[in-house]
Design a protein around this motif. Structure first.
Motif, PDB file in Angstrom:
ATOM      1  N   VAL A   4      33.712 -21.361  -7.455  1.00 56.61           N
ATOM      2  CA  VAL A   4      32.809 -21.289  -8.606  1.00 56.61           C
ATOM      3  C   VAL A   4      33.578 -20.908  -9.872  1.00 56.61           C
ATOM      4  CG1 VAL A   4      30.827 -20.082  -9.616  1.00 56.61           C
ATOM      5  CG2 VAL A   4      30.775 -20.778  -7.210  1.00 56.61           C
ATOM      6  N   CYS A   5      34.473 -19.941  -9.770  1.00 50.89           N
ATOM      7  CA  CYS A   5      35.249 -19.539 -10.948  1.00 50.89           C
ATOM      8  C   CYS A   5      36.116 -20.693 -11.452  1.00 50.89           C
ATOM      9  CB  CYS A   5      36.102 -18.319 -10.622  1.00 50.89           C
ATOM     10  SG  CYS A   5      35.146 -16.783 -10.478  1.00 50.89           S
ATOM     11  N   ALA A   6      36.690 -21.463 -10.527  1.00 53.94           N
ATOM     12  CA  ALA A   6      37.485 -22.620 -10.940  1.00 53.94           C
ATOM     13  C   ALA A   6      36.612 -23.641 -11.664  1.00 53.94           C
ATOM     14  CB  ALA A   6      38.149 -23.260  -9.718  1.00 53.94           C
ATOM     15  N   ALA A   7      35.377 -23.831 -11.178  1.00 52.76           N
ATOM     16  CA  ALA A   7      34.461 -24.773 -11.818  1.00 52.76           C
ATOM     17  C   ALA A   7      34.051 -24.279 -13.205  1.00 52.76           C
ATOM     18  CB  ALA A   7      33.232 -24.977 -10.933  1.00 52.76           C
ATOM     19  N   LEU A   8      33.714 -22.999 -13.311  1.00 50.84           N
ATOM     20  CA  LEU A   8      33.327 -22.441 -14.602  1.00 50.84           C
ATOM     21  C   LEU A   8      34.465 -22.526 -15.615  1.00 50.84           C
ATOM     22  CD1 LEU A   8      31.333 -19.280 -13.429  1.00 50.84           C
ATOM     23  CD2 LEU A   8      30.378 -21.301 -14.560  1.00 50.84           C
ATOM     24  N   ASP A   9      35.678 -22.247 -15.169  1.00 52.36           N
ATOM     25  CA  ASP A   9      36.825 -22.306 -16.071  1.00 52.36           C
ATOM     26  C   ASP A   9      37.097 -23.738 -16.532  1.00 52.36           C
ATOM     27  OD1 ASP A   9      37.194 -19.585 -15.943  1.00 52.36           O
ATOM     28  OD2 ASP A   9      38.742 -19.667 -14.392  1.00 52.36           O
ATOM     29  N   LYS A  10      36.946 -24.686 -15.628  1.00 51.85           N
ATOM     30  CA  LYS A  10      37.160 -26.094 -16.004  1.00 51.85           C
ATOM     31  C   LYS A  10      36.103 -26.549 -17.014  1.00 51.85           C
ATOM     32  CE  LYS A  10      37.689 -30.780 -14.129  1.00 51.85           C
ATOM     33  NZ  LYS A  10      38.995 -31.026 -14.784  1.00 51.85           N
ATOM     34  N   LEU A  11      34.858 -26.177 -16.766  1.00 50.24           N
ATOM     35  CA  LEU A  11      33.788 -26.525 -17.708  1.00 50.24           C
ATOM     36  C   LEU A  11      34.044 -25.907 -19.082  1.00 50.24           C
ATOM     37  CD1 LEU A  11      30.731 -26.062 -15.322  1.00 50.24           C
ATOM     38  CD2 LEU A  11      31.432 -28.232 -16.375  1.00 50.24           C
ATOM     39  N   SER A  12      34.502 -24.661 -19.091  1.00 44.46           N
ATOM     40  CA  SER A  12      34.762 -23.965 -20.352  1.00 44.46           C
ATOM     41  C   SER A  12      35.910 -24.607 -21.130  1.00 44.46           C
ATOM     42  CB  SER A  12      35.073 -22.492 -20.072  1.00 44.46           C
ATOM     43  OG  SER A  12      35.375 -21.806 -21.257  1.00 44.46           O
ATOM     44  N   ARG A  13      36.960 -25.007 -20.417  1.00 43.47           N
ATOM     45  CA  ARG A  13      38.154 -25.560 -21.055  1.00 43.47           C
ATOM     46  C   ARG A  13      37.977 -27.002 -21.499  1.00 43.47           C
ATOM     47  NH1 ARG A  13      40.730 -23.735 -16.408  1.00 43.47           N
ATOM     48  NH2 ARG A  13      40.920 -25.933 -15.820  1.00 43.47           N
ATOM     49  N   GLU A  14      37.287 -27.795 -20.688  1.00 44.02           N
ATOM     50  CA  GLU A  14      37.376 -29.245 -20.843  1.00 44.02           C
ATOM     51  C   GLU A  14      36.073 -29.937 -21.229  1.00 44.02           C
ATOM     52  OE1 GLU A  14      39.376 -31.032 -17.507  1.00 44.02           O
ATOM     53  OE2 GLU A  14      40.566 -29.223 -17.148  1.00 44.02           O
ATOM     54  N   MET A  36      40.059 -32.440 -11.410  1.00 41.59           N
ATOM     55  CA  MET A  36      39.146 -32.112 -10.315  1.00 41.59           C
ATOM     56  C   MET A  36      39.862 -31.842  -9.006  1.00 41.59           C
ATOM     57  SD  MET A  36      35.871 -31.802 -10.813  1.00 41.59           S
ATOM     58  CE  MET A  36      35.077 -32.243  -9.280  1.00 41.59           C
ATOM     59  N   LYS A  37      41.161 -32.133  -8.933  1.00 45.25           N
ATOM     60  CA  LYS A  37      41.837 -31.990  -7.651  1.00 45.25           C
ATOM     61  C   LYS A  37      41.737 -30.561  -7.126  1.00 45.25           C
ATOM     62  CE  LYS A  37      46.161 -32.822  -5.205  1.00 45.25           C
ATOM     63  NZ  LYS A  37      46.078 -31.555  -4.451  1.00 45.25           N
ATOM     64  N   ASN A  38      41.936 -29.572  -7.993  1.00 41.67           N
ATOM     65  CA  ASN A  38      41.871 -28.182  -7.554  1.00 41.67           C
ATOM     66  C   ASN A  38      40.486 -27.839  -7.014  1.00 41.67           C
ATOM     67  OD1 ASN A  38      42.728 -25.420  -7.271  1.00 41.67           O
ATOM     68  ND2 ASN A  38      41.609 -24.960  -9.151  1.00 41.67           N
ATOM     69  N   ILE A  39      39.452 -28.280  -7.714  1.00 42.05           N
ATOM     70  CA  ILE A  39      38.085 -27.994  -7.276  1.00 42.05           C
ATOM     71  C   ILE A  39      37.779 -28.687  -5.954  1.00 42.05           C
ATOM     72  CG2 ILE A  39      35.649 -28.417  -7.851  1.00 42.05           C
ATOM     73  CD1 ILE A  39      36.413 -27.828 -10.767  1.00 42.05           C
ATOM     74  N   LYS A  40      38.212 -29.942  -5.823  1.00 47.34           N
ATOM     75  CA  LYS A  40      37.976 -30.666  -4.566  1.00 47.34           C
ATOM     76  C   LYS A  40      38.723 -30.012  -3.414  1.00 47.34           C
ATOM     77  CE  LYS A  40      38.075 -35.210  -4.993  1.00 47.34           C
ATOM     78  NZ  LYS A  40      38.531 -36.544  -5.481  1.00 47.34           N
ATOM     79  N   ASP A  41      39.936 -29.561  -3.674  1.00 50.98           N
ATOM     80  CA  ASP A  41      40.705 -28.879  -2.622  1.00 50.98           C
ATOM     81  C   ASP A  41      40.035 -27.569  -2.214  1.00 50.98           C
ATOM     82  OD1 ASP A  41      42.559 -30.905  -2.653  1.00 50.98           O
ATOM     83  OD2 ASP A  41      44.044 -29.816  -3.842  1.00 50.98           O
ATOM     84  N   LEU A  42      39.541 -26.816  -3.189  1.00 49.47           N
ATOM     85  CA  LEU A  42      38.862 -25.558  -2.889  1.00 49.47           C
ATOM     86  C   LEU A  42      37.560 -25.809  -2.130  1.00 49.47           C
ATOM     87  CD1 LEU A  42      39.403 -23.651  -6.265  1.00 49.47           C
ATOM     88  CD2 LEU A  42      40.363 -23.030  -4.036  1.00 49.47           C
ATOM     89  N   VAL A  95      31.268 -34.449 -21.874  1.00 47.23           N
ATOM     90  CA  VAL A  95      32.662 -34.796 -22.118  1.00 47.23           C
ATOM     91  C   VAL A  95      32.777 -36.316 -22.179  1.00 47.23           C
ATOM     92  CG1 VAL A  95      33.215 -34.713 -19.634  1.00 47.23           C
ATOM     93  CG2 VAL A  95      35.042 -34.519 -21.329  1.00 47.23           C
ATOM     94  N   GLU A  96      33.343 -36.823 -23.258  1.00 48.60           N
ATOM     95  CA  GLU A  96      33.631 -38.250 -23.414  1.00 48.60           C
ATOM     96  C   GLU A  96      32.439 -39.129 -23.063  1.00 48.60           C
ATOM     97  OE1 GLU A  96      37.089 -39.021 -21.105  1.00 48.60           O
ATOM     98  OE2 GLU A  96      38.409 -37.842 -22.392  1.00 48.60           O
ATOM     99  N   GLY A  97      31.285 -38.784 -23.579  1.00 53.70           N
ATOM    100  CA  GLY A  97      30.110 -39.609 -23.358  1.00 53.70           C
ATOM    101  C   GLY A  97      29.339 -39.318 -22.088  1.00 53.70           C
ATOM    102  N   SER A  98      29.910 -38.564 -21.168  1.00 54.05           N
ATOM    103  CA  SER A  98      29.200 -38.177 -19.952  1.00 54.05           C
ATOM    104  C   SER A  98      28.479 -36.857 -20.181  1.00 54.05           C
ATOM    105  CB  SER A  98      30.182 -38.022 -18.786  1.00 54.05           C
ATOM    106  OG  SER A  98      30.780 -39.258 -18.473  1.00 54.05           O
ATOM    107  N   ILE A  99      27.335 -36.714 -19.535  1.00 56.86           N
ATOM    108  CA  ILE A  99      26.537 -35.498 -19.714  1.00 56.86           C
ATOM    109  C   ILE A  99      26.081 -34.981 -18.360  1.00 56.86           C
ATOM    110  CG2 ILE A  99      24.356 -36.755 -20.024  1.00 56.86           C
ATOM    111  CD1 ILE A  99      23.669 -34.614 -22.175  1.00 56.86           C
ATOM    112  N   SER A 100      26.075 -33.676 -18.221  1.00 55.43           N
ATOM    113  CA  SER A 100      25.679 -33.065 -16.956  1.00 55.43           C
ATOM    114  C   SER A 100      24.170 -32.937 -16.869  1.00 55.43           C
ATOM    115  CB  SER A 100      26.315 -31.677 -16.818  1.00 55.43           C
ATOM    116  OG  SER A 100      25.639 -30.737 -17.654  1.00 55.43           O
ATOM    117  N   ARG A 101      23.688 -32.531 -15.732  1.00 55.90           N
ATOM    118  CA  ARG A 101      22.273 -32.214 -15.573  1.00 55.90           C
ATOM    119  C   ARG A 101      21.912 -31.017 -16.466  1.00 55.90           C
ATOM    120  NH1 ARG A 101      22.406 -31.529  -9.380  1.00 55.90           N
ATOM    121  NH2 ARG A 101      23.984 -33.146  -9.755  1.00 55.90           N
ATOM    122  N   PRO A 102      20.638 -30.824 -16.783  1.00 59.06           N
ATOM    123  CA  PRO A 102      20.250 -29.712 -17.659  1.00 59.06           C
ATOM    124  C   PRO A 102      20.424 -28.360 -16.984  1.00 59.06           C
ATOM    125  CG  PRO A 102      18.300 -30.854 -16.850  1.00 59.06           C
ATOM    126  CD  PRO A 102      19.491 -31.674 -16.425  1.00 59.06           C
TER     127      PRO A 102
END
Length: 319
Positions: free
Chosen positions: A29-39, A1-7, A61-68
């Motif tokens: 946004v592109c960094a967020a989409l890429d992270k979601l896609s990869r991880e 998340m460091k890259n996203i937080k920095d951006l 990811v690992e038991g955590s779930i995002s909003r719908p």
């Protein structure tokens, strides 16, 4: 998340400094989409059981779930998002009043994807930062609106010094800094007893007309705020000088026990405020709640997509 937080910090600083930040929003946004896609995994979550049913996915990811997330509104590929985003910033090569239905739909998807990509990342990897998605919603909308309406004046405050003495508007309207940049980016709050603060105010200096745009991921218990603000503005400046367009993402709520999605709405409250507190110009949603799209609601208050917002703003300013 460091890259996203920095951006996020970078785009916040650009926004606070009143500098162009549309490309910084895109990078984030592109960094967020890429992270979601990869991880993370992107899978079916459940339906809103309405008429018709509406399908929702979520990231996990690992038991955590995002909003719908509504897959028909969400552009999960970063390159496709970048293309749609630039088309929106270009206004599809025409003034908003000439936008087709497909172009308004695309604009709606861009805003939905931009905000929800950040929200999902923070849901999964930085859950403690509740306010960041709402802050980015403000930053993103300002970036897009400034590109489309560059001749207009943007601010966050409406001076009321000549109308009020020793009155704290935060106490009257319940307005505080929890949706502002001060919480996430260290910006200094400008709110005082002599001005009304909101997310975006757009003024046409030639005509004096102003558009107030409160931005909320979801309204929940704070739906009174824009109506209360509108009542103050109507009393101070007269009817028609300022109009409010309230812009939201959705009213969804996860029901983990039954693996479905609920839409939490307060139609009676909205009708009451619109009729007896102060009329606002419209409610705009990326994911329009079915209850708000019903005929009885539409007769009381216009409820449209965020894609329609850009067209309606153009007509409001009579550009």
């Amino acid at each position: 998340m460091k890259n996203i937080k920095d951006l996020f910090v970078l785009v916040s600083k650009q926004y606070n400094a009143k500098k162009p930040h549309a490309e910084d929003c895109l990078n984030l946004v592109c960094a967020a989409l890429d992270k979601l896609s990869r991880e993370s995994s992107y899978e079916y979550y459940g339906d809103f059981r309405g008429s018709p049913n509406v399908t929702y996915y979520s990231y996990s990811v690992e038991g955590s779930i995002s909003r719908p997330v509504r897959p028909d509104l969400f552009i999960y590929d970063s390159s496709s998002f970048a293309e749609a985003y630039h088309e929106l910033l270009n206004g599809y090569g025409k003034v908003p009043s000439e936008w087709s239905c497909s172009e308004k739909d695309s604009a709606n998807k861009v805003i939905y994807t931009g905000v929800m990509s950040i929200a999902c990342c923070y849901d999964l990897w930085q859950r403690g930062s509740r306010k960041t998605p709402g802050t980015f919603f403000e930053i993103l909308m300002a970036a897009v609106l400034k590109e489309l309406f560059s001749e207009l004046y943007f601010s966050k405050h409406i001076p009321l010094t000549e109308f009020l003495e020793d009155v704290n508007l935060a106490e009257i309207t319940g307005n505080d800094s929890d949706a502002g940049l001060a919480d996430d980016a260290g910006a200094e709050s400008e709110e005082s007893a002599s001005s009304l603060s909101t997310d975006l105010v757009i003024n046409n200096v030639k005509t004096g007309k102003g558009l107030v745009i409160p931005l909320k991921i979801t309204t929940r218990e704070r739906i009174v705020q824009p109506f209360a603000h509108q009542r103050i503005l109507d009393s101070a400046f007269g009817m028609g000088r300022f109009t409010s367009f309230v812009v939201c993402i959705s009213e969804t709520q996860q029901d983990a026990k039954n693996v479905k999605v609920n839409q939490v709405c307060v139609p009676g409250t909205v009708k009451l405020f619109q009729k007896y507190l102060a009329p606002i110009g419209g409610l705009y949603y990326c994911d329009i709640p079915q209850r708000y799209d019903a005929n009885d609601m539409q007769r009381v208050i216009p409820i449209k997509s965020v894609g329609d917002l850009f067209v309606d703003a153009y007509h409001f300013f009579e550009l």
